[in-house]
Design a protein around this motif. Structure first.
Motif: not given
Ligand code: NAD
Length: 494
Positions: A146-147, A150, A158, A174, A176-177, A209, A225, A247-250, A379, A446
């Motif tokens: 589930i991606s 960006n 990956w 993917p 939906e945008k 999802v 995401g 994997l989350g935000g930053a 973020e 990563f």
């Protein structure tokens, strides 16, 4: 207008979707397409197809898998410009950035081409008299990816090359945008000779999802995401008994020590802060300037910011639009909040003038930001760089380590010892020394720490191979042929 639909069992789905979403060109603000949203029954159908395909693909020889991977590698490479154009049209990033993302994804395909070596097990002879022990790694089954919006090509890449190389079947959901890049790559897999049903794409939103997270036929979830959704995906997926990496935000910090090369640091801050309009999980958002260099560094950064051309990514601009109007307005509201909270707005990107109705916000720079301000805590995911002035290395380190995110970070210094100390002491998963975006190569893994990753497995590299396989250890005893049984002509034991 493009109609994007699901790719299941080696073909575009003929199932009618009850719901769908608009696709925009962020540089014009126009709706350019529509994407079908999967419901529970479409996801279920995709899982059934992927299960059937898995039962055959898992028995394909390593030689066959590698041939398909090499063919896919060639096809993606030959279609790089086309994939980049699809990305720019739906995401908005400039074409060179989009092509760069495809190249980074290709590196994982190239890594996966080495799967025969990566899947080799261990063997111990004679652990006990006449007994050997050996290990093998086997695929999981149908796995879901589930991606986020960006990196619509690179982030799925990956995971899926390694998942497929290990013998799994895949369902990608993917963003939906910008759904077109993943769907196009599905067509390339078919052309590369991958059997139908091994690679599937279902489009959609939370409904799709949730269906993947709870479907008993799905064996693992690889999610990338924002942090709240990553946490939700991790909790829901693991509750359903699945292996999950989320994997989350930053909020990435770049620390600049007083001895750093300030031209190098300023160039790096520009690329890492404003490249891809700051919509990168490895973007630098907080620039920690260890005094007395803040004034000089800010002046070098503002000089460079004035030269950044914001505009349509297909027309030679340096920085494209933000992905949606909602997101553009959210980033602008962060800028307003920063001003209100007392930060010094050095460059205001809200004033940028670009022709057309795109979702524009120019590069923005704040000075005198403190750890109490929302622009520091949250973020932003846009072209907004905040400078935090500190007095010492220790204060800088404390700032980085206290932040709840821990994806990437960088230190700029000419002192190797300072860099070495930082790499040891900093609580972040990916660290750059005089490198602002320290994205690991495909043969490393990563992933961040703290709120930037839920689960303990990073993406690609050997961790990817571990994630997409289960270990099995076999203890075997084969009696010597001289020991009774059918007489094969060996001398008989007495
Ligand atoms: P997002 O969390 O909104 O969406 C990610 C995926 O989750 C999409 O496929 C989306 O359809 C789905 N989704 C959205 N809301 C959902 C819900 N309520 N329930 C179930 N699924 C849902 O993220 P985004 O805006 O597409 O991407 C940007 C975010 O991704 C940023 O936070 C960025 O830092 C992060 N990101 C992280 C990494 C990393 O490596 N850590 C890499 C890229 C992006």
């Amino acid at each position: 207008m493009t109609q994007v639909t699901h790719w299941i069992d080696g073909a575009f789905s003929k199932e009618k979707s009850e719901r769908s979403g608009d696709i925009y060109n962020p540089a014009t603000g126009q709706i350019t397409g529509n994407v079908d949203f999967a419901d529970i029954s479409t996801v279920d159908h995709a899982v059934q197809v992927a299960t059937r395909a898995f039962n055959e693909w898992r028995h394909s020889s390593l030689t066959k898998r590698v041939q398909v991977l090499f063919a896919f590698r060639e096809l993606v490479n030959n279609n790089k410009e086309k994939i980049a154009a699809l990305i720019t049209a739906e995401h908005g990033k400039v074409l060179s950035d989009a092509a760069g993302e495809v190249t980074r994804g290709l590196e994982v395909v190239e890594f996966a081409c080495g799967i025969p070596h990566l899947l080799k097990g261990g063997f111990s002879e004679e652990v006990s008299t006449g007994v050997d022990v050996y290990s093998i790694r086997q695929p999981l089954g149908p796995v879901a990816i589930i991606s986020p919006f960006n990196f619509p090509a690179m982030v799925p890449m990956w995971f899926f090359p390694i998942a497929i190389a290990c013998g799994n079947s895949v369902i990608v959901k993917p963003s939906e945008k910008d759904p077109s890049a993943a769907t196009f790559m599905a067509e390339l897999w078919k052309e590369a000779g991958l059997p139908d049903g091994v690679f599937n794409v279902v489009h959609g939103d939370k409904v799709a999802v949730d269906a993947l997270l709870t479907h008993p036929g799905i064996k693992s979830i690889s999610f990338v995401g924002s942090t709240p959704i990553a946490r939700y995906v991790y909790e829901t997926g693991t509750k359903s008994g699945k292996r999950v990496q989320a994997l989350g935000g930053a909020k990435n910090h770049m620390v600049v020590l007083p001895d750093a090369d300030l031209n190098l640091a300023a160039d790096a801050a520009i690329n890492a802060g404003f490249g891809s309009a700051g919509e990168r999980c490895m973007a630098i958002s907080a620039l920690v300037a260890v005094e007395p260099i803040a004034d000089e560094l800010i002046s070098k950064i503002t000089e460079r910011m004035a030269k950044i051309k914001t505009g349509d990514g297909t027309q030679g601009a340096d920085m494209g639009p933000l992905v949606t109007l909602v997101h553009r307005d959210k980033v602008a509201s962060h800028v307003a909040a920063g001003e209100k909270e007392g930060a010094t707005l050095v460059v205001d990107g809200r004033n940028v003038k670009v022709d057309g109705g795109g979702f524009w916000l120019g590069p923005t720079l704040f000075d005198n930001v403190t750890s109490k301000m929302s622009i520091y805590k949250e973020e932003i995911f846009g072209p907004v760089l905040s400078v935090i002035r500190v007095k010492s290395y220790d204060e800088a380190l404390q700032l980085v380590n206290s932040h709840p995110y821990g994806n990437g970070t960088a230190i700029f210094t000419n002192d190797g010892g300072a860099g070495r100390r930082f790499q040891n002491e900093v609580e972040v998963g990916m660290v750059g020394i005089n490198v602002a975006i320290p994205v690991p190569m495909s043969y490393y893994s990563f992933g961040g720490w703290k709120n930037s990753l839920f689960g303990d497995s990073h993406a690609h590299g050997t961790e990817g191979v571990q994630f997409f396989t289960r270990g099995k250890v076999i203890t075997s005893r084969w009696l010597d042929p001289s020991h009774g049984g059918i007489n094969l002509g060996f001398p008989q034991n007495t």
